[in-house]
Design an enzyme around this catalytic site. Structure first.
Site, PDB file in Angstrom:
ATOM      1  CG  HIS A   1      76.358  91.363 103.774  1.00 30.24           C
ATOM      2  ND1 HIS A   1      76.874  92.207 104.725  1.00 30.24           N
ATOM      3  CD2 HIS A   1      75.645  90.437 104.460  1.00 30.24           C
ATOM      4  CE1 HIS A   1      76.491  91.806 105.922  1.00 30.24           C
ATOM      5  NE2 HIS A   1      75.748  90.732 105.790  1.00 30.24           N
TER       6      HIS A   1
ATOM      7  CG  ASN B   1      74.043  86.596 109.779  1.00 35.87           C
ATOM      8  OD1 ASN B   1      74.740  87.537 109.412  1.00 35.87           O
ATOM      9  ND2 ASN B   1      72.728  86.640 109.739  1.00 35.87           N
TER      10      ASN B   1
ATOM     11  CG  ASN C   1      74.053  89.956 112.621  1.00 37.65           C
ATOM     12  OD1 ASN C   1      74.108  90.406 113.761  1.00 37.65           O
ATOM     13  ND2 ASN C   1      72.975  90.074 111.867  1.00 37.65           N
TER      14      ASN C   1
END
Length: 185
Positions: free
Chosen positions: A19, A66, A112
């Site tokens: 990520h 996010n 997101n």
């Protein structure tokens, strides 16, 4: 000025995870162009410099993935920049490890961080460089997968893709998004 934002999660806990490919790309760009990432402002770690004659601001939001749009939206408003001045680098589980996909606009595709950027800047029309981190294995939790680290076999391919992402940024700045799409997609 171009804002080049890499998405990821702050703190050592998340370094090297799938990520955090956006952060990895920003570190590569900063190193390549001798840009110091030494300003903490607008909920982000920031560095300013020049790439191919263009003033750039490298941005690593410190809001966690996010909520990346909080930082990026604030920066664009503060400096009176438009979404056309923004390039976002981030991980993509729909691409094989090492693959890049460059686009001038598009949906969030379930990411997101991108959803939050779109919500905060009010458009899907900004340049993006998606960096493949591999498809989630069937039955594995998505959050667990994107927060996992690469295997030793995957690391050389990952390093190469981060380098190519930095190359793509220079092409976007010098000759435009279409040229970068033709070269790297």
């Amino acid at each position: 000025m171009k804002v080049i934002a890499g998405l990821g999660n702050p703190t050592k806990k998340y370094e090297g995870t799938r990520h955090n490919m956006g952060f990895s790309a920003i570190y590569q760009i900063a190193d390549r162009y001798n840009i110091k990432m030494n300003i903490l402002n607008h909920k982000a770690l920031i560095g300013t410099g020049i790439i191919a004659g263009e003033k750039v601001m490298l941005v690593m939001p410190q809001t966690f993935m996010n909520l990346s749009g909080e930082s990026i939206g604030e920066i664009l408003r503060y400096y009176k920049l438009t979404p056309e001045d923004l390039i976002v680098l981030y991980d993509d589980i729909d691409l094989d490890i090492g693959k890049l996909r460059i686009r001038a606009k598009g949906s969030a595709g379930g990411h997101n961080g991108i959803k939050n950027i779109i919500a905060h800047i009010g458009t899907t029309e900004f340049d993006r460089v998606r960096i493949g981190v591999g498809h989630k294995p069937e039955g594995r939790d998505l959050a667990d997968y994107v927060l996992s680290r690469f295997s030793s076999e995957e690391l050389p391919v990952v390093r190469d893709s981060v380098s190519k992402a930095a190359d793509a940024i220079e092409v976007i700045i010098t000759t435009g998004i279409d040229a970068a799409m033709n070269k790297f997609n």
